[in-house]
Write a protein that holds these residues in place. Structure first.
Motif, PDB file in Angstrom:
ATOM      1  N   UNK A  61       0.712  -1.814   0.437  1.00  0.00           N
ATOM      2  CA  UNK A  61       0.181  -0.355   0.435  1.00  0.00           C
ATOM      3  C   UNK A  61       1.338   1.436  -0.195  1.00  0.00           C
ATOM      4  N   UNK A  62       1.996   1.758   0.521  1.00  0.00           N
ATOM      5  CA  UNK A  62       2.794   2.563   0.710  1.00  0.00           C
ATOM      6  C   UNK A  62       3.702   2.017  -0.279  1.00  0.00           C
ATOM      7  N   UNK A 105       5.907  -4.625  -4.989  1.00  0.00           N
ATOM      8  CA  UNK A 105       4.717  -4.912  -5.461  1.00  0.00           C
ATOM      9  C   UNK A 105       4.830  -6.491  -6.491  1.00  0.00           C
ATOM     10  N   UNK A 115      10.115  -3.809  -6.306  1.00  0.00           N
ATOM     11  CA  UNK A 115      10.265  -2.966  -5.059  1.00  0.00           C
ATOM     12  C   UNK A 115      10.228  -1.469  -5.901  1.00  0.00           C
ATOM     13  N   UNK A 116       8.598  -0.961  -5.363  1.00  0.00           N
ATOM     14  CA  UNK A 116       8.625   0.207  -6.037  1.00  0.00           C
ATOM     15  C   UNK A 116       9.585   1.670  -4.971  1.00  0.00           C
ATOM     16  N   UNK A 117       8.758   2.716  -5.241  1.00  0.00           N
ATOM     17  CA  UNK A 117       9.840   4.155  -4.745  1.00  0.00           C
ATOM     18  C   UNK A 117      10.452   3.667  -3.226  1.00  0.00           C
ATOM     19  N   UNK A 151      12.842   0.417  -3.529  1.00  0.00           N
ATOM     20  CA  UNK A 151      13.871   0.391  -4.175  1.00  0.00           C
ATOM     21  C   UNK A 151      14.444   0.990  -2.553  1.00  0.00           C
ATOM     22  N   UNK A 175       1.096   9.071   7.125  1.00  0.00           N
ATOM     23  CA  UNK A 175       1.964   8.618   6.630  1.00  0.00           C
ATOM     24  C   UNK A 175       3.491   8.434   6.695  1.00  0.00           C
ATOM     25  N   UNK A 196      10.638   9.893  -9.201  1.00  0.00           N
ATOM     26  CA  UNK A 196      10.556   8.734  -8.212  1.00  0.00           C
ATOM     27  C   UNK A 196      11.292   7.086  -9.122  1.00  0.00           C
ATOM     28  N   UNK A 212      12.325   3.490  -9.308  1.00  0.00           N
ATOM     29  CA  UNK A 212      11.396   1.763  -8.549  1.00  0.00           C
ATOM     30  C   UNK A 212      13.099   0.600  -8.708  1.00  0.00           C
ATOM     31  N   UNK A 230       4.639  -1.159 -13.894  1.00  0.00           N
ATOM     32  CA  UNK A 230       3.759  -1.039 -12.751  1.00  0.00           C
ATOM     33  C   UNK A 230       3.566   0.537 -12.409  1.00  0.00           C
ATOM     34  N   UNK A 278       0.552   1.064 -10.137  1.00  0.00           N
ATOM     35  CA  UNK A 278       0.686   0.980  -8.931  1.00  0.00           C
ATOM     36  C   UNK A 278       1.871   2.152  -8.244  1.00  0.00           C
ATOM     37  N   UNK A 279       3.110   2.711  -9.105  1.00  0.00           N
ATOM     38  CA  UNK A 279       3.898   3.934  -8.833  1.00  0.00           C
ATOM     39  C   UNK A 279       3.083   5.572  -8.454  1.00  0.00           C
ATOM     40  N   UNK A 329       0.034   5.456  -7.906  1.00  0.00           N
ATOM     41  CA  UNK A 329      -1.507   5.413  -7.175  1.00  0.00           C
ATOM     42  C   UNK A 329      -0.386   5.753  -5.339  1.00  0.00           C
ATOM     43  N   UNK A 330       0.743   4.870  -5.315  1.00  0.00           N
ATOM     44  CA  UNK A 330       1.658   4.663  -3.628  1.00  0.00           C
ATOM     45  C   UNK A 330       2.318   6.162  -3.392  1.00  0.00           C
ATOM     46  N   UNK A 331       2.740   6.642  -4.999  1.00  0.00           N
ATOM     47  CA  UNK A 331       3.582   8.008  -4.809  1.00  0.00           C
ATOM     48  C   UNK A 331       2.759   9.660  -4.686  1.00  0.00           C
ATOM     49  N   UNK A 332       1.940   8.370  -5.093  1.00  0.00           N
ATOM     50  CA  UNK A 332       0.728  10.196  -5.137  1.00  0.00           C
ATOM     51  C   UNK A 332       1.604  10.987  -5.999  1.00  0.00           C
TER      52      UNK A 332
END
Lengths: 435, 435
Positions: free
Chosen positions: A14-15, A19, A34-36, A39, A385, B61, B63, B154, B157-158, B160-163
């Motif tokens: 979620x954060x 993923x 690995x998301x931001x 990673x 957050x 960002x 990944x 991604x 997902x990226x 959304x989570x990093x807005x």
């Protein structure tokens, strides 16, 4: 699995830490991206390992070798012959299973039939592919199952060019690939993973001493980065667990939600690898000691850590919940060196004045650290957050900041707030983040 | 090839920048391992890219996605269908050749026969392997030929989570693999290589503007890190050179010893990839703009650089020769941020007093930078070695240092020497290395 495990997996998704890989296509089993934040965390774990194992030591150097090496490397290392699991095939449904993982070694877990298994057959865990325009056995190559062999085959080139004398180490961080039959437990066991390995070459008679030394060093590394001592242990391998190359091996285990499991193996690989490569290649890989005029194969102590599973353990260990003014707070108390975002800069509103001041505050910080400017939601939600992703410091720019040229710095762990002049902010944070 | 090329290849091998991979086994064609200095240089190149493209920007960002993804990713991206070279096979000797690279399209360069080629057949450049215990077409997977697709799959997902709000970028550094038929020119074209890619998502009508922006940014990056402007150019692809996904592409070319060749491609990938993945996956990958209430596929500008070939270009560009007191000096004038070793500490002799003082000098520096303590050979030879590997500063500890607590700092480029108090050394170097 425990709720702690689920909490972390959900937080990771979620954060934006981790993923499922290829999720839009239904995912690829046990593969992850690995998301931001993930990673950044993984990168920080690797950087700290490199700093501790290479930069801070005058007798260790780093290398970066290829994933695809000559297949002869894996013949010499024993991986072509011995790196396998015993598989049985069900003659009814043709599914294959690891014999040593079956709950009932007679009954097929896929179709439910009993007594339908073939004799077990060794299944090699290396991924095989072909290099060049013809796919034949002549040009079959493997993806490396460990980074270690890239170090052994470069032993002489590295020793010569870096003019190293025993004892010395060669370190490497990189991806390895194992065609595991039963991967699982989130990023703990995946077919593609990242290793942090160091081969420490020493005189044979000193190998027991250096094994002791590296056991202590490596356990300390996890604790120095904030991992709880209660969740760490050293465990000696029994005789029948030892790899084909090792005389003694210890695991650094972490107390995962499913029980104690391995973060890192620390093995005495003796002279197995250098002697094997010398034998197979016909090259002289002995070390000449100018002081004693001896020629011999150094022995090797190998601390081999998993970067991805270590990252997961740091997440599990750092997570906690407490209460702030009657509200539950989730907080990742990651060591500051590991935190993905070091500083969040939070203007109290989106008014242009505040946004301009925010950019003036954030600019110099961005040159030094990974920071985040967050203009969404209420300040309370933004604190929550940042706590949840482990940001050590939140800097709030409010309307008073326009007049008094000061900002409020909030500490993640104590939640104490300091009012700091903007012109002293960089120094204030540097004393806390870079110490 | 030119002598400049040979000089750098020899320097790379002799000083421990780059070794032929699996050299003790006769090598694996066009595969290379990075030794201690090369691994550090490559790492510094990647760190500078990351700093410039991710850390310094509030709308980008990073990944880190998997090398092995679902095969459906490569069907959607067009790589299964279109990522191929035309190959002919000689019916006399069975060798295969790239039709478009043959000097004489009738005559086999292996056996010399004429008119023996089959019709050309498309040869896919992706490495194929199999995941799981059965090797069948059902579980065939590919090693990624570019890191870009890991970003596109991604995207949602990226975001959304990093807005993230348009325009924004997602960046990635990692290994890619292409089964090239004709690799070559040292590390310039290898089957395994490292990419630094960023996908910059923007409104369709702004893509031309952002393409211009990234062309300038990326060319400036090379120059800011010291690459000579005379050796850099931007070149637009002709219509018939464009990849299947691109409407406009520019190359950042470097003037290599064999002529102008690509360091980086900067492409307008339009909405090709997001639309293709949405179509193949059935997932909604459009972007919703809350200000205009529109839903659309963002367009994408992609600066995609080769980390390994860029590292090679920096080596070529930094190398020079001059004369010191009538003696030839080879010097790598690498930007300080890229230099593998920042500071060499050189005691004038191996006498215990000097060695102790050397360690006292080196200790604090090692906490901050990659340093080397060198006690071999004459001081002149040690200077030459450090010049040749690009070390910006040499600190000499001499017998006077024991009394006056000062050391001599020598500048690589000017060869000027400053006498500096040991207690002020860290600050002196920090002002020059971290500025």
């Amino acid at each position: 699995m425990s709720s702690h495990f689920d909490t972390i997996v959900n937080l990771a998704k979620n954060r934006g830490f981790v993923f499922q890989s290829s999720e839009i296509y239904g995912g690829l089993r046990s593969a992850y991206d690995y998301g931001p934040l993930g990673a950044a965390l993984l990168r920080n774990v690797k950087d700290e390992w490199w700093r501790s194992m290479v930069q801070m030591r005058d007798n260790v150097v780093g290398i970066d070798s290829a994933v695809i090496q000559s297949p002869r490397v894996w013949e010499a290392s024993g991986h072509v012959g011995s790196f396998s699991d015993p598989l049985v095939e069900c003659t009814n449904c043709n599914s294959r299973h690891r014999l040593d993982k079956l709950e009932n070694p007679q009954q097929c877990p896929t179709c439910g039939m009993s007594g339908t298994f073939t004799e077990p057959k060794d299944f090699n865990l290396m991924f095989k592919t072909h290099m060049g325009p013809v796919a034949s056995e002549d040009n079959a190559v493997y993806l490396r199952p460990e980074t270690a062999q890239g170090i052994f085959i470069n032993f002489e080139n590295v020793r010569r060019t870096a003019r190293l004398k025993l004892p010395f180490g060669i370190a490497q961080i990189g991806k390895s690939f194992r065609n595991e039959i039963t991967p699982g437990q989130f990023v703990f066991r995946t077919r593609e993973f990242e290793q942090m390995e160091m081969e420490f070459f020493c005189r044979p008679e000193e190998s027991a001493k250096w094994l002791e030394y590296w056991l202590e060093e490596r356990k300390s590394w996890y604790m120095d980065l904030g991992m709880s001592a209660d969740n760490l242990r050293l465990r000696a391998h029994d005789e029948d667990e030892l790899s084909h190359y090792s005389s003694h091996t210890y695991d650094v285990d972490y107390n995962f939600p499913w029980g104690w499991d391995e973060l890192e193996g620390i093995a005495n690989r003796t002279d197995f690898d250098l002697a094997a490569h010398a034998h197979h290649s016909g090259k002289d890989l002995t070390y000449f000691d100018p002081e004693t005029n001896e020629r011999f194969f150094p022995h090797v102590i190998e601390p081999a850590a998993g970067a991805t599973r270590t990252t997961f353990a740091f997440l599990l260990d750092a997570y906690g919940e407490d209460e702030v003014k009657g509200e539950k707070r989730a907080v990742l108390k990651l060591d500051k060196r590991l935190a993905p975002i070091k500083v969040a800069v939070l203007p109290l509103s989106k008014k242009p004045d505040l946004v301009d001041t925010t950019e003036a505050v954030a600019g110099p910080l961005r040159r030094r650290w990974d920071i985040e400017v967050d203009v969404t939601q209420s300040i309370g939600k933004r604190y929550r957050r940042q706590d949840e992703i482990g940001t050590p410091y939140c800097v709030t720019v409010d309307f008073d900041s326009l007049d008094d040229k000061q900002v409020t710095v909030r500490d993640r762990d104590t939640m104490a707030q300091d009012r700091i002049p903007i012109e002293g902010l960089e120094t204030y944070l540097s004393e806390r983040l870079d110490a």
